[in-house]
Write an enzyme that holds these catalytic residues in place. Structure first.
Site, PDB file in Angstrom:
ATOM      1  N   ASP A  69      -8.789   2.765   5.666  1.00 29.28           N
ATOM      2  CA  ASP A  69      -8.236   1.626   6.386  1.00 29.28           C
ATOM      3  C   ASP A  69      -8.842   0.348   5.810  1.00 29.28           C
ATOM      4  O   ASP A  69     -10.023   0.325   5.422  1.00 29.28           O
ATOM      5  CB  ASP A  69      -8.536   1.711   7.886  1.00 29.28           C
ATOM      6  CG  ASP A  69      -7.834   0.606   8.660  1.00 29.28           C
ATOM      7  OD1 ASP A  69      -6.636   0.762   8.939  1.00 29.28           O
ATOM      8  OD2 ASP A  69      -8.486  -0.426   8.959  1.00 29.28           O
TER       9      ASP A  69
ATOM     10  N   GLU B 262      -9.180  -4.030   6.283  1.00 28.59           N
ATOM     11  CA  GLU B 262      -8.960  -5.268   7.017  1.00 28.59           C
ATOM     12  C   GLU B 262      -8.779  -6.360   5.975  1.00 28.59           C
ATOM     13  O   GLU B 262      -9.458  -6.365   4.936  1.00 28.59           O
ATOM     14  CB  GLU B 262     -10.134  -5.581   7.947  1.00 28.59           C
ATOM     15  CG  GLU B 262     -10.392  -4.515   9.006  1.00 28.59           C
ATOM     16  CD  GLU B 262      -9.206  -4.241   9.912  1.00 28.59           C
ATOM     17  OE1 GLU B 262      -8.400  -5.177  10.137  1.00 28.59           O
ATOM     18  OE2 GLU B 262      -9.053  -3.099  10.365  1.00 28.59           O
TER      19      GLU B 262
ATOM     20  N   HIS C  85      -9.458  -2.411  15.147  1.00 27.74           N
ATOM     21  CA  HIS C  85      -9.176  -3.328  14.037  1.00 27.74           C
ATOM     22  C   HIS C  85     -10.411  -3.582  13.195  1.00 27.74           C
ATOM     23  O   HIS C  85     -10.551  -4.645  12.596  1.00 27.74           O
ATOM     24  CB  HIS C  85      -8.578  -4.651  14.554  1.00 27.74           C
ATOM     25  CG  HIS C  85      -7.175  -4.511  15.052  1.00 27.74           C
ATOM     26  ND1 HIS C  85      -6.110  -4.239  14.237  1.00 27.74           N
ATOM     27  CD2 HIS C  85      -6.676  -4.577  16.316  1.00 27.74           C
ATOM     28  CE1 HIS C  85      -5.000  -4.161  14.956  1.00 27.74           C
ATOM     29  NE2 HIS C  85      -5.316  -4.359  16.226  1.00 27.74           N
TER      30      HIS C  85
ATOM     31  N   ASP D 287     -10.984   2.456  12.617  1.00 28.17           N
ATOM     32  CA  ASP D 287      -9.564   2.789  12.473  1.00 28.17           C
ATOM     33  C   ASP D 287      -9.373   4.003  11.562  1.00 28.17           C
ATOM     34  O   ASP D 287      -8.489   4.836  11.798  1.00 28.17           O
ATOM     35  CB  ASP D 287      -8.794   1.592  11.915  1.00 28.17           C
ATOM     36  CG  ASP D 287      -8.640   0.472  12.941  1.00 28.17           C
ATOM     37  OD1 ASP D 287      -9.232   0.592  14.033  1.00 28.17           O
ATOM     38  OD2 ASP D 287      -7.944  -0.507  12.645  1.00 28.17           O
TER      39      ASP D 287
END
Length: 593
Positions: free
Chosen positions: A31, A33, A175, A180
């Protein structure tokens, strides 16, 4: 002897052998960001990854990334990542090699992400900016899988938070990259557990899932249970025993089973599942034998659910006729008339393109008259245009003659000797060196492109590509069909896959096992091979697709010639030398399969 090079031969498409068990696959669940949603404009701020195999966590990776740009306030509000948090973090040029190394640790690795195109898009963009090659890992998207397997009545949406709660994930998505990724691991395992009873047990099947199997598929899953795990051909039959679909595989049981799982998404095949009552396996000793048998059975039985190779007789050829004043003709079959042919083509349109290409370079007549050998010129009663007696009447020269695109043999303007030279040039371009056709078209393409007449140039390009495709195919097929007997071998595991080819047809195949006397094996194989007489035309004793399968097999660098009668030759300056030009038409001039 000039060896033939490989050509792409399309026979029956399939998923192939579904070979990487889910239990043996290393999943790297990742994942990211970022500072925004655009991979070209935004930058990565955090990476989180969890490596799992067989349901167990093997390793984790988590790091903030200095994006080198300001983090928008909306992103900070969403993720909690502030500018000060990334101020001392490593830049992407330091982080990216570590991420790639984390992914590369196991050869059977698959990359997993929720809404995978987002994450892979950012990683690919980062690699491009850093001058690194994206390795192209197999990707599993849990969002796509969830949409296929979990209807809205079962979950209110397919967001990661919703799915994590549905599957009771111990980590709640926040998040933040690692949280995540951990939640996505739980979702992945939940989806895999749901797919197990549907017959999905390999990575390839998992990636192919678009929707759950139908009731008809589930009800017929037992048909694969007693099939051998050996290479061969399988035939799906209905209640009357009629063939519905034919395919091949290196593992009959595994391949047939895949038709009754969620991995099978083709609408026609799912429709067929409701009609299937039996599966007939045909075990083959070699991979080439399986490919050839599949092609022959499809052509013979014409199963309704096979899309390709079902009607090999529906092809077109370009023929140079054998009369005194030869002309080009598009025909449906090759006859024993000594005429040169090129093709076959999947459509008459492609054959017409090839014909037009040859006519552009060689001024052959295009009329359907049958001129007599002229004894002299004649004139009409009013003293106008030259004509020649045809069946008791007189015919005026055609428009092409008036435009200078035909020598007008019909009225004796062009002598038989001069016209014969044109016919010989056409035959040479078809069966030997096509340089005259290539030169004429490339020169014209250059002129048109310089004049910005690109559409006309494209037309010449497509016609040339069609001509070369058919000439190359006919020349390769003719070279092989002229060989009365050929034996070749290729290593297959611990043995040697050995095939006997006669006049372009597979006459026998077997595998030489360790400990077997090679001389006795070869003598037995040759003695029991099918007797194949000579014939006429480019592929007289086999379907063109079969001979091309054999050519591809022979062209494999691992294949070794054992014995040969006659000569296997191809013109040095043949259409093969211009093979790259056949790709100009982007597949429009593809020969028939």
């Amino acid at each position: 002897m000039v060896r033939q090079s490989a050509a792409s031969t399309g026979v029956q498409t399939s998923l192939g052998d579904l070979g990487t068990p889910l239990a043996a696959t290393t999943f790297v669940v990742l994942d990211l960001e970022t500072t925004g949603t655009s991979a070209s404009k935004a930058r990565i701020t955090e990476v989180g990854a969890v490596k799992v195999r067989g349901g167990e966590v093997l390793d984790e990776l988590s790091t903030l990334v200095d994006p080198g740009v300001l983090i928008p306030a909306s992103i900070t509000l969403l993720t909690g990542i502030t500018q000060s948090m990334v101020a001392t973090a490593p830049p992407i040029e330091d982080v990216l090699p570590k991420v790639l190394a984390f992914l590369d640790a196991d050869p059977d690795t698959a990359l997993v992400a929720h809404n995978a195109p987002f994450d892979t898009g950012f990683l690919k963009a980062a690699c491009e900016r850093q001058g690194l090659e994206w390795p192209g890992y197999p990707v599993v998207d849990t969002l796509r899988l969830a949409r296929a397997l979990l209807p809205r009545g079962e979950v209110r949406n397919h967001k990661l938070g919703t799915l994590a709660a549905f599957y009771g994930a111990p980590t709640t998505p926040s998040h933040r990259a690692l949280d995540d990724a951990r939640a996505t691991v739980s979702v992945l395992h939940g989806l895999i557990e749901r797919l197990g009873p549907m017959g999905v047990h390999s990575l390839e099947e998992l990636r192919a899932v678009n929707k759950p199997p139908s009731r008809a598929q589930i009800a017929r899953r037992h048909l694969a249970e007693d099939l051998p795990e050996e290479p061969g051909v399988y035939v799906f039959t209905d209640a009357r025993g009629a063939s519905l679909y034919v395919g091949k595989s290196n593992n009959l049981r595994r391949r047939v089973r895949s038709y009754f799982t969620a991995a099978e998404n083709r609408r026609r095949i799912r429709e067929m599942a409701g009609l299937v009552e039996g599966v007939t396996p045909i075990v083959c000793t070699t991979e080439l034998e399986a490919s050839v048998r599949e092609l022959r059975i499809i052509a013979e039985r014409k199963p309704p659910f096979n899309r390709r190779s079902r009607n090999p007789e529906r092809v077109s050829w370009v023929k140079l006729t054998t009369d005194a004043y030869p002309r080009l003709s598009v025909v449906r079959a090759v006859r024993d008339d000594g005429a040169p042919y090129i093709g076959p083509y999947a459509s008459a349109k492609d054959a017409e393109r090839a014909k037009e290409a040859l006519l552009h370079a060689v001024p052959l007549r295009q009329c359907t008259h049958t001129p007599s050998v002229p004894k002299g010129k004649g004139r009409a009663a009013d003293g106008s245009a030259s004509v020649i007696a045809l069946g008791g009447g007189w015919a005026e020269p055609c428009v092409l003659a008036q435009l200078g695109r035909c020598g007008a043999p019909c009225d004796g303007t062009e002598s038989l000797q001069d016209y014969t030279a044109h016919a010989d040039a056409a035959a040479e371009a078809m069966t030997g060196d096509p340089a005259r056709v290539v030169a004429a078209h490339t020169a014209r393409i250059g002129e048109l492109a310089a004049a910005l007449r690109y559409e006309e140039a494209a037309g010449h390009r497509d016609r040339l590509a069609a001509f070369l495709a058919g000439a190359r195919r006919a020349q390769r097929l003719s070279a092989l069909s002229a060989v009365p007997h050929l034996v070749a071998s290729r290593r297959a595991g611990t043995g040697w896959e050995t095939c006997v080819v006669r006049h372009g047809r597979l006459a026998a195949s077997a595998v030489l096992r360790p400990g077997t006397d090679p001389a006795a094996f070869l003598a037995s194989l040759v003695a029991t091979a099918e007797r194949v007489p000579a014939g006429h035309g480019p592929s007289p004793r086999a379907l063109p697709g079969e001979s091309e399968l054999i050519l591809d097999w022979l062209a494999d660098p691992a294949t070794r010639l054992v014995e040969i009668e006659g000569e296997w030759t191809c013109p040095l300056r043949s259409a093969e030398a211009h093979a790259e030009l056949t790709h100009w038409a982007h597949g429009r001039a593809a020969p028939a399969q």
